[in-house]
Design an enzyme around this catalytic site. Structure first.
Site, PDB file in Angstrom:
ATOM      1  N   LYS A 201      42.324  32.799  42.328  1.00  0.00           N
ATOM      2  CA  LYS A 201      41.649  31.602  42.851  1.00  0.00           C
ATOM      3  C   LYS A 201      42.263  30.336  42.242  1.00  0.00           C
ATOM      4  O   LYS A 201      42.501  29.337  42.935  1.00  0.00           O
ATOM      5  CB  LYS A 201      40.145  31.665  42.553  1.00  0.00           C
ATOM      6  CG  LYS A 201      39.398  32.771  43.279  1.00  0.00           C
ATOM      7  CD  LYS A 201      39.408  32.581  44.781  1.00  0.00           C
ATOM      8  CE  LYS A 201      38.521  33.594  45.485  1.00  0.00           C
ATOM      9  NZ  LYS A 201      38.558  33.469  46.956  1.00  0.00           N
TER      10      LYS A 201
ATOM     11  N   ASP B 253      33.931  38.972  31.661  1.00  0.00           N
ATOM     12  CA  ASP B 253      32.656  38.291  31.887  1.00  0.00           C
ATOM     13  C   ASP B 253      32.400  37.252  30.794  1.00  0.00           C
ATOM     14  O   ASP B 253      32.788  37.434  29.640  1.00  0.00           O
ATOM     15  CB  ASP B 253      31.506  39.295  31.901  1.00  0.00           C
ATOM     16  CG  ASP B 253      31.303  39.936  33.265  1.00  0.00           C
ATOM     17  OD1 ASP B 253      31.954  39.485  34.230  1.00  0.00           O
ATOM     18  OD2 ASP B 253      30.494  40.882  33.358  1.00  0.00           O
TER      19      ASP B 253
ATOM     20  N   SER C 187      36.175  29.576  43.594  1.00  0.00           N
ATOM     21  CA  SER C 187      35.172  30.222  42.754  1.00  0.00           C
ATOM     22  C   SER C 187      34.964  29.464  41.460  1.00  0.00           C
ATOM     23  O   SER C 187      35.890  28.838  40.934  1.00  0.00           O
ATOM     24  CB  SER C 187      35.635  31.652  42.436  1.00  0.00           C
ATOM     25  OG  SER C 187      34.849  32.225  41.418  1.00  0.00           O
TER      26      SER C 187
ATOM     27  N   TYR D 210      30.650  39.212  54.197  1.00  0.00           N
ATOM     28  CA  TYR D 210      29.300  38.760  53.809  1.00  0.00           C
ATOM     29  C   TYR D 210      29.124  37.251  53.981  1.00  0.00           C
ATOM     30  O   TYR D 210      28.280  36.787  54.763  1.00  0.00           O
ATOM     31  CB  TYR D 210      29.041  39.191  52.367  1.00  0.00           C
ATOM     32  CG  TYR D 210      27.764  38.680  51.737  1.00  0.00           C
ATOM     33  CD1 TYR D 210      26.555  38.721  52.416  1.00  0.00           C
ATOM     34  CD2 TYR D 210      27.776  38.166  50.444  1.00  0.00           C
ATOM     35  CE1 TYR D 210      25.382  38.268  51.829  1.00  0.00           C
ATOM     36  CE2 TYR D 210      26.615  37.718  49.835  1.00  0.00           C
ATOM     37  CZ  TYR D 210      25.423  37.765  50.535  1.00  0.00           C
ATOM     38  OH  TYR D 210      24.271  37.309  49.945  1.00  0.00           O
TER      39      TYR D 210
ATOM     40  N   ASN E  53      29.868  45.966  43.453  1.00  0.00           N
ATOM     41  CA  ASN E  53      30.383  45.254  42.284  1.00  0.00           C
ATOM     42  C   ASN E  53      29.485  44.085  41.891  1.00  0.00           C
ATOM     43  O   ASN E  53      29.599  43.571  40.784  1.00  0.00           O
ATOM     44  CB  ASN E  53      31.797  44.731  42.567  1.00  0.00           C
ATOM     45  CG  ASN E  53      32.824  45.845  42.580  1.00  0.00           C
ATOM     46  OD1 ASN E  53      33.056  46.490  41.566  1.00  0.00           O
ATOM     47  ND2 ASN E  53      33.429  46.081  43.725  1.00  0.00           N
TER      48      ASN E  53
ATOM     49  N   TYR F 250      41.226  38.323  39.265  1.00  0.00           N
ATOM     50  CA  TYR F 250      40.549  37.727  40.427  1.00  0.00           C
ATOM     51  C   TYR F 250      40.459  36.213  40.274  1.00  0.00           C
ATOM     52  O   TYR F 250      40.860  35.454  41.163  1.00  0.00           O
ATOM     53  CB  TYR F 250      39.143  38.324  40.594  1.00  0.00           C
ATOM     54  CG  TYR F 250      38.250  37.476  41.458  1.00  0.00           C
ATOM     55  CD1 TYR F 250      38.440  37.427  42.834  1.00  0.00           C
ATOM     56  CD2 TYR F 250      37.228  36.711  40.892  1.00  0.00           C
ATOM     57  CE1 TYR F 250      37.621  36.624  43.629  1.00  0.00           C
ATOM     58  CE2 TYR F 250      36.413  35.914  41.675  1.00  0.00           C
ATOM     59  CZ  TYR F 250      36.613  35.877  43.046  1.00  0.00           C
ATOM     60  OH  TYR F 250      35.807  35.079  43.823  1.00  0.00           O
TER      61      TYR F 250
ATOM     62  N   PHE G 124      38.241  32.546  53.942  1.00  0.00           N
ATOM     63  CA  PHE G 124      37.450  33.442  53.099  1.00  0.00           C
ATOM     64  C   PHE G 124      38.229  34.669  52.661  1.00  0.00           C
ATOM     65  O   PHE G 124      37.935  35.245  51.609  1.00  0.00           O
ATOM     66  CB  PHE G 124      36.222  33.954  53.870  1.00  0.00           C
ATOM     67  CG  PHE G 124      35.183  32.935  54.181  1.00  0.00           C
ATOM     68  CD1 PHE G 124      34.372  32.414  53.195  1.00  0.00           C
ATOM     69  CD2 PHE G 124      34.978  32.516  55.489  1.00  0.00           C
ATOM     70  CE1 PHE G 124      33.384  31.484  53.488  1.00  0.00           C
ATOM     71  CE2 PHE G 124      33.995  31.589  55.793  1.00  0.00           C
ATOM     72  CZ  PHE G 124      33.196  31.070  54.792  1.00  0.00           C
TER      73      PHE G 124
ATOM     74  N   LYS H 142      37.754  40.491  46.001  1.00  0.00           N
ATOM     75  CA  LYS H 142      36.834  39.620  45.258  1.00  0.00           C
ATOM     76  C   LYS H 142      36.087  40.262  44.091  1.00  0.00           C
ATOM     77  O   LYS H 142      35.141  39.665  43.573  1.00  0.00           O
ATOM     78  CB  LYS H 142      35.811  39.034  46.233  1.00  0.00           C
ATOM     79  CG  LYS H 142      34.948  40.103  46.912  1.00  0.00           C
ATOM     80  CD  LYS H 142      33.878  39.484  47.795  1.00  0.00           C
ATOM     81  CE  LYS H 142      32.934  40.537  48.332  1.00  0.00           C
ATOM     82  NZ  LYS H 142      31.815  39.951  49.097  1.00  0.00           N
TER      83      LYS H 142
END
Length: 338
Positions: free
Chosen positions: A153, A295, A124, A11, A198, A149, A80, A84
């Site tokens: 990073k 989150d 990120s 993407y 996701n 994840y 990249f 993810k």
């Protein structure tokens, strides 16, 4: 000399390839096609009117990477390639560490052996963790990450910082993304996840075309204006243009550079739903689900350092992000052809 773009058919990678070539920069692309389709290659060529070398290679494959360096003239890398999805990383941490961290170690080793010491890394905002208050600035402490994840990073950033400390002839740019959405204005390139999305925007667009019954909103009891999570959504083309600026910088000077790529504005999940409904004219049904592990409530950037040092800033607003996402999905209801 060319820029090697790992994960270049994905993407963000595909949009970046278009903007690199539009800026007159030669590229070589590798991708293992795990989360993208080969037809993305044809769309990039059609949009730019230019061909470029593509190799189906996994970043963990040292021999495959060496073959690319033997076959092409490469002076820099945009990295990249990586898994993810936050939720998936909590279920498959070993796969995430193997692909993201181990893969990066293999890539850096092959680069070093070939005298290629310039890299832009796709990091990120998750590296800022839970303990910093937005707007987030590059000098804030990092590492309080909440999921595997984000930890990959953070670990890769640590590896690259240690690498530069050991050898100052490297030029390393860590780009901390916020939340990319949107699509190319032509409607021929956009986000096409495998299986159940996701990320928020592709889920919304799949609800809009009838592929999904409703959007699940994970948590409405956060300390935010409407209770849903607030994020800094950035148009993928603005993000891609940030990579063009970053490549130009690392090609001119050695150093370790860190930049936020965001808009500096936070929107809640329901803000995005309303903006998309306005842009598309389609009502998006949704239901409230439990919070997802890992989150946080609010995350948005202070992007002023990128403006000052790279001459870059995000130009496209939430309305344009939604319009372009809808154009892509409505023109390509099944995503890229196989």
């Amino acid at each position: 000399m060319a820029v090697l773009v790992t994960g270049g058919l994905g993407y963000i990678g595909s949009h970046t390839c278009v903007e690199l070539m539009n800026a007159g920069i030669d590229i070589v692309v590798i991708d293992n096609l795990y989360n993208c389709k080969k037809s993305s290659y044809d769309r990039i060529k059609a949009l730019t009117g230019r061909d470029f070398p593509f190799y189906k290679v996994d970043i963990r494959d040292a021999k495959g990477l060496q073959n690319v360096f033997d076959s092409e003239k490469i002076d820099s890398v945009i990295h990249f390639a990586g898994l993810k999805a936050v939720g998936e990383s909590c279920e498959k941490p070993l796969e995430y560490f193997d692909n993201n961290v181990n893969g990066t170690l293999v890539l850096l080793d092959v680069m070093r052996k070939n005298g290629c010491k310039k890299i832009v890394f796709s990091s990120s905002a998750t590296v800022y963790g839970m303990n910093n208050v937005s707007p987030l600035t590059e000098d804030m402490p990092v590492g309080g990450v909440t999921n595997p994840y984000g930890r990959t990073k953070y670990m890769i950033e640590c590896i690259m910082k240690d690498l530069f400390a050991s050898d100052n002839s490297w030029s390393i740019c860590l780009l901390r993304y916020f939340n990319p959405i949107g699509a190319h204005k032509s409607g021929t390139m956009g986000e096409d996840p495998n299986g159940i999305p996701n990320n928020l925007m592709p889920y919304i667009t799949q609800v809009a075309i009838g592929k999904r019954a409703e959007l699940g909103v994970f948590g409405n009891d956060y300390d935010t204006p409407d209770g849903t999570g607030v994020r800094d959504y950035i148009h993928v083309v603005d993000l891609a243009l940030g990579h063009v600026k970053a490549v130009e910088k690392i090609r001119k000077e050695d150093g370790l550079f860190i930049y936020n790529l965001g808009t500096g504005t936070g929107y809640s999940v329901l803000d995005v739903v309303k903006a998309f409904e306005k842009a598309s004219g389609v009502k998006i049904p949704y239901s409230i689900k439990p919070r997802r592990p890992g989150d946080i409530a609010t995350c948005y950037s202070d992007p002023s350092k990128a403006l000052k040092e790279l001459g870059w800033k995000a130009e496209r607003g939430i309305e344009e992000m939604c319009e372009d996402s809808w154009r892509w999905q409505s023109k390509n209801p099944d995503g890229y052809p196989d």
